[in-house]
Write a protein that holds these residues in place. Structure first.
Motif, PDB file in Angstrom:
ATOM      1  N   UNK A  30       0.825  -1.210   0.000  1.00 51.10           N
ATOM      2  CA  UNK A  30       0.000   0.000   0.000  1.00 51.10           C
ATOM      3  C   UNK A  30       0.860   1.261   0.000  1.00 51.10           C
ATOM      4  N   UNK A  31       0.209   2.375  -0.320  1.00 49.15           N
ATOM      5  CA  UNK A  31       0.876   3.682  -0.294  1.00 49.15           C
ATOM      6  C   UNK A  31       0.155   4.678   0.608  1.00 49.15           C
ATOM      7  N   UNK A  32      -1.015   4.300   1.122  1.00 51.07           N
ATOM      8  CA  UNK A  32      -1.819   5.210   1.939  1.00 51.07           C
ATOM      9  C   UNK A  32      -2.464   4.434   3.084  1.00 51.07           C
ATOM     10  N   UNK A  33      -2.450   5.051   4.261  1.00 47.93           N
ATOM     11  CA  UNK A  33      -3.106   4.489   5.437  1.00 47.93           C
ATOM     12  C   UNK A  33      -3.788   5.640   6.174  1.00 47.93           C
ATOM     13  N   UNK A  34      -5.069   5.536   6.411  1.00 49.09           N
ATOM     14  CA  UNK A  34      -5.802   6.569   7.122  1.00 49.09           C
ATOM     15  C   UNK A  34      -5.212   6.768   8.517  1.00 49.09           C
TER      16      UNK A  34
END
Length: 267
Positions: free
Chosen positions: A209-213
């Motif tokens: 992944x490249x994004x994590x909330x």
């Protein structure tokens, strides 16, 4: 040439992290998204002091894109032909947002792109997103029609997870944007126009992944999304030697919710 892209989620908040990142990874060209500042507020001196030329496009505390380059910064372009506009508030006249900035860096045409979010499946912002992507596809196809040998990099935050393995749990996103069939079709149309995902062969999924909330411990629980990409023209794809996602940059105090994506391009 080492090319990187990073949704920094406020350059003024994270300028020290960006400077450290550039030095640690010896980056030649960095495309930034979501700088969240006007041009006069961009901390360009921090990067010119390191030997980078700077181009930034920002109108307000929202959106904003930039390119930093120490291998040349020529033919800077703001936006692309037919890029749709958006009204931030009801009753306002739609205007082009600060979402696309292009320049030639080391012989490569680099576009820093911050694709509209879409918000919800019922929001007019989703239609705006699809129209924005359609206009990008028309331009991107045109650039290759004009010069099939042109090295072009379309990089940034696409706000689309094109494959099921690009989200931590499809059931969670089943009725959300980023994974809807129209959005994935719009992404695929740009790939079909001649632009390959040059990172995935070097960093395959699932679970990459490249994004994590920021909420609900998404990062330590590895519950993320892959929405930041480098799409390269055939001439650029043939020169990619290595690519990776710097997940470590998502760690620590003051981190962006996105990780940088890095690509090494041969001469």
């Amino acid at each position: 040439m080492r090319l990187a892209t990073w949704n920094v989620n406020s350059i003024r908040t994270r300028v020290d992290r960006v400077v450290a990142f550039l030095e640690r990874h010896d980056v030649d060209v960095l495309a930034l998204q979501e700088t969240k500042c006007r041009d006069d507020q961009f901390p360009g001196a921090r990067f010119t002091d390191l030997g980078y030329q700077v181009a930034h496009l920002g109108h307000s505390q929202w959106n904003g894109v930039a390119i930093l380059s120490r291998v040349g910064l020529d033919d800077v372009r703001t936006g692309f032909a037919g890029m749709p506009s958006w009204a931030a508030k009801e009753g306002q006249e739609p205007t082009p947002e600060a979402r696309a900035l292009g320049a030639v860096c080391g012989g490569v045409r680099v576009w820093s792109l911050y694709v509209p979010n879409g918000r919800t499946l019922a929001d007019p912002h989703l239609q705006y997103k699809l129209e924005w992507l359609s206009a990008l596809r028309e331009n991107a196809a045109g650039w290759l029609a004009e010069d099939p040998a042109a090295p072009v990099a379309l990089v940034g935050d696409w706000n689309i997870a094109p494959e099921d393995g690009d989200v931590w749990d499809m059931a969670v996103f089943a009725h959300s944007t980023h994974v809807s069939p129209p959005e994935r079709a719009a992404f695929r149309a740009i790939v079909d126009a001649g632009y390959a995902d040059v990172v995935r062969p070097h960093a395959p999924g699932p679970g990459v992944f490249t994004y994590w909330d920021y909420t609900q411990l998404r990062f330590p629980r590895r519950e993320g999304m892959r929405i930041d990409f480098v799409l390269g023209s055939p001439a650029l794809e043939a020169r990619v030697e290595h690519a990776f996602i710097d997940r470590e940059e998502r760690k620590g105090k003051g981190a962006s919710d996105h990780a940088p994506v890095i690509v090494d391009i041969a001469e």
